[in-house]
Design an enzyme around this catalytic site. Structure first.
Site, PDB file in Angstrom:
ATOM      1  N   SER A  29      23.250  -8.198  13.212  1.00  0.00           N
ATOM      2  CA  SER A  29      22.649  -9.511  13.140  1.00  0.00           C
ATOM      3  C   SER A  29      22.075  -9.934  14.470  1.00  0.00           C
ATOM      4  CB  SER A  29      23.890 -10.363  13.075  1.00  0.00           C
ATOM      5  OG  SER A  29      23.543 -11.507  12.457  1.00  0.00           O
ATOM      6  N   PRO A  36      19.212 -11.853   3.934  1.00  0.00           N
ATOM      7  CA  PRO A  36      19.226 -12.451   5.250  1.00  0.00           C
ATOM      8  C   PRO A  36      20.488 -13.717   5.112  1.00  0.00           C
ATOM      9  CG  PRO A  36      17.357 -13.195   3.667  1.00  0.00           C
ATOM     10  CD  PRO A  36      18.039 -12.044   3.206  1.00  0.00           C
ATOM     11  N   ARG A  71      21.892 -15.537   8.603  1.00  0.00           N
ATOM     12  CA  ARG A  71      21.266 -16.458   9.766  1.00  0.00           C
ATOM     13  C   ARG A  71      20.027 -16.964   9.738  1.00  0.00           C
ATOM     14  NH1 ARG A  71      23.625 -15.870  14.693  1.00  0.00           N
ATOM     15  NH2 ARG A  71      24.461 -13.675  14.325  1.00  0.00           N
ATOM     16  N   CYS A 100      44.943 -28.213  23.154  1.00  0.00           N
ATOM     17  CA  CYS A 100      45.830 -27.893  24.298  1.00  0.00           C
ATOM     18  C   CYS A 100      45.708 -26.712  24.970  1.00  0.00           C
ATOM     19  CB  CYS A 100      47.057 -28.415  24.060  1.00  0.00           C
ATOM     20  SG  CYS A 100      47.242 -30.196  23.556  1.00  0.00           S
ATOM     21  N   TYR A 121      27.698 -19.014  11.020  1.00  0.00           N
ATOM     22  CA  TYR A 121      28.697 -18.594  11.865  1.00  0.00           C
ATOM     23  C   TYR A 121      29.293 -19.566  12.766  1.00  0.00           C
ATOM     24  CZ  TYR A 121      26.384 -14.078   9.975  1.00  0.00           C
ATOM     25  OH  TYR A 121      25.971 -13.419   9.410  1.00  0.00           O
TER      26      TYR A 121
HETATM   27  C1  LIG Z   1      26.877 -10.584   7.437  1.00  0.00           C
HETATM   28  C2  LIG Z   1      25.847  -9.953   6.560  1.00  0.00           C
HETATM   29  C3  LIG Z   1      24.514 -10.304   6.066  1.00  0.00           C
HETATM   30  C4  LIG Z   1      23.606 -11.490   6.764  1.00  0.00           C
HETATM   31  O1  LIG Z   1      23.421 -10.922   8.044  1.00  0.00           O
HETATM   32  P1  LIG Z   1      22.470 -12.040   8.968  1.00  0.00           P
HETATM   33  O2  LIG Z   1      22.492 -11.161  10.336  1.00  0.00           O
HETATM   34  O3  LIG Z   1      23.406 -13.167   9.019  1.00  0.00           O
HETATM   35  O4  LIG Z   1      21.189 -12.150   8.452  1.00  0.00           O
HETATM   36  C5  LIG Z   1      23.889  -9.524   5.066  1.00  0.00           C
HETATM   37  N1  LIG Z   1      24.491  -8.353   4.641  1.00  0.00           N
HETATM   38  C6  LIG Z   1      25.736  -8.150   4.868  1.00  0.00           C
HETATM   39  C7  LIG Z   1      26.467  -6.890   4.218  1.00  0.00           C
HETATM   40  C8  LIG Z   1      26.535  -8.721   5.773  1.00  0.00           C
HETATM   41  O5  LIG Z   1      27.811  -8.362   5.973  1.00  0.00           O
END
Ligand SMILES: *Cc1c(COP(=O)(O)O)cnc(C)c1O
Length: 397
Positions: A195, A269, A271, A337, A366
């Site tokens: 990522s 995709p 993120r 806390c 996230y």
């Molecule tokens: C988390 C994940 C994604 C998304 O990844 P990004 O870095 O958020 O684009 C895509 N495919 C799989 C298998 C993942 O676990």
């Protein structure tokens, strides 16, 4: 937090427009704080930007970073496909009326119940990266098509997803050979370079390695592979600028152009589509002077929307709606806390009053997905904006 990476964060009081400040303040007046403002226009914009940068690639939005129904609806209207990993995600897209043939299930490790739930919905493309997982599909061999996930280690990303999942090219050949013996169809290969990958060469290397595996498959007389899934990982700007997406995808497209024309290319995709769509709004609950710094205690923190600081190494641009010439070294703490619940230390802030607002940008990926209700501080409410594109109403209250 002894040596916090967050020490580099600074607050830009001038970076919020009057319109944004009004929107934020009226949202808080209507719904209270803490809030997450989810702008569907941003989701649309990012989806179109990536589709434009990867014109021959089918984009499957990975739900994991922000599994929100409004995001699913917005992307469905854009014609997007979806990448599912859990039964909960299957239920979410099914509930929003996503046609099952627009989905793939990409968790490399699944329970039989998860496979059955996806199949009942109608999703029949799954991912495996080992022989144990392959054998789970003997019972469903007439219904499924599989992708074999390869791993390419990538040390300099937020999350090196190739450590936990994926197999070597040699092992992929072994899985594909065994699948033929078992009568299970292998549709193609997949990978995830990690990522927030900053260097497109990681994709290029992975694509070329997959191309070699595809060629070996043909040489061995195994059924030719028709699909390559290049995963997620596309980067966005947090506090540091990354390569613009068009530029980032140029070498990736060049590498994809070396594949046989019959190969269909997918991406997953997450993120990139949603990081920019959410803005967090937290308010100051109280404050204290400790060792020369003012500590502001917010109603959202590390156990809430800022959980990405822990789980995602997130560094979010922070703002205040307060304008002031003079600033003071300050600490932003979360409400619980627990002493680790600190968002940022040594940041320069104007003098804030209780009730003043701290705004976080790039809070879509996230963040709320990993938030908790620890200490009974309820996670921030999400306010959906601009779900209807034509209406584009920005008036909240
Ligand atoms: C988390 C994940 C994604 C998304 O990844 P990004 O870095 O958020 O684009 C895509 N495919 C799989 C298998 C993942 O676990």
């Amino acid at each position: 937090m002894a040596q916090s990476a967050l020490d580099v964060l600074s607050i830009s009081p001038s970076a919020l427009s009057a319109e944004e400040t009004h929107l934020i303040e009226s949202s808080v007046a209507q719904f209270g704080a803490p809030l997450l403002l989810l702008d569907c226009d941003s989701v649309r914009h990012q989806y179109r930007a990536l589709q434009n940068a990867l014109p021959n690639v089918t984009l499957h939005f990975a739900l994991k970073p922000l599994p929100h129904p409004a995001v699913v609806r917005t992307l469905l209207a854009e014609g997007a496909s979806f990448d599912l990993a859990t039964t909960g995600e299957v239920e979410l897209v099914a509930g929003e009326g996503v046609p099952a043939d627009k989905t793939i299930h990409t968790h490399p490790i699944k329970r039989d119940a998860d496979i059955r739930a996806a199949l009942e919905y109608g999703c029949c493309v799954f991912v495996v990266d080992n022989l144990n997982e392959l054998e789970k599909f003997i019972a469903y061999r007439d219904e499924v098509e599989l992708l074999v996930r390869l791993s390419f280690r990538n040390a300099d990303v937020f999350a090196d997803l190739s450590k936990k999942f994926g197999c070597s090219p040699d092992h992929a050949i072994e899985i594909i050979t065994r699948a033929k013996e078992l009568g299970i169809r292998i549709k193609g290969l997949s990978f995830h370079v990690g990522s927030q990958t900053l260097n497109p060469q990681k994709y290029v290397d992975a694509i070329l390695a997959c191309k070699e595996v595809m060629e070996r498959v043909v040489e061995l007389g195994l059924p030719a592979l028709s699909t390559l899934d290049i995963g997620g990982g596309f980067p966005v700007n947090y506090t540091k600028a990354v390569m613009p997406i068009d530029e980032f995808c140029v070498p990736i497209n060049q590498a994809l152009n070396t594949l046989p024309e019959t190969v269909q290319v997918l991406a997953e995709p997450g993120r990139f589509i949603v990081a920019g769509c959410m803005t967090s709004v937290a308010s100051v609950m109280g404050q204290a002077d400790r060792e020369g710094q003012t500590w502001y205690y917010l109603d959202d923190g590390l156990y809430g929307s800022f959980s990405g600081i822990i789980f995602d190494h997130g560094e979010y641009p922070l703002y205040t709606t307060k304008h002031a010439v003079e600033t003071f070294s300050s600490v932003l703490a979360g409400p619980t806390c627990d002493s680790i619940d600190v968002i940022a230390e040594n940041i320069m802030l104007p003098k804030l009053e209780n009730g003043d607002l701290i705004i976080g940008r790039m809070m879509g990926a996230y963040t709320s997905a990993t938030a908790t209700d620890f200490n009974f501080f309820k996670r921030a409410q999400t306010v959906v904006m601009n779900e209807e594109e034509v209406m584009a109403s920005r008036k909240m209250g």
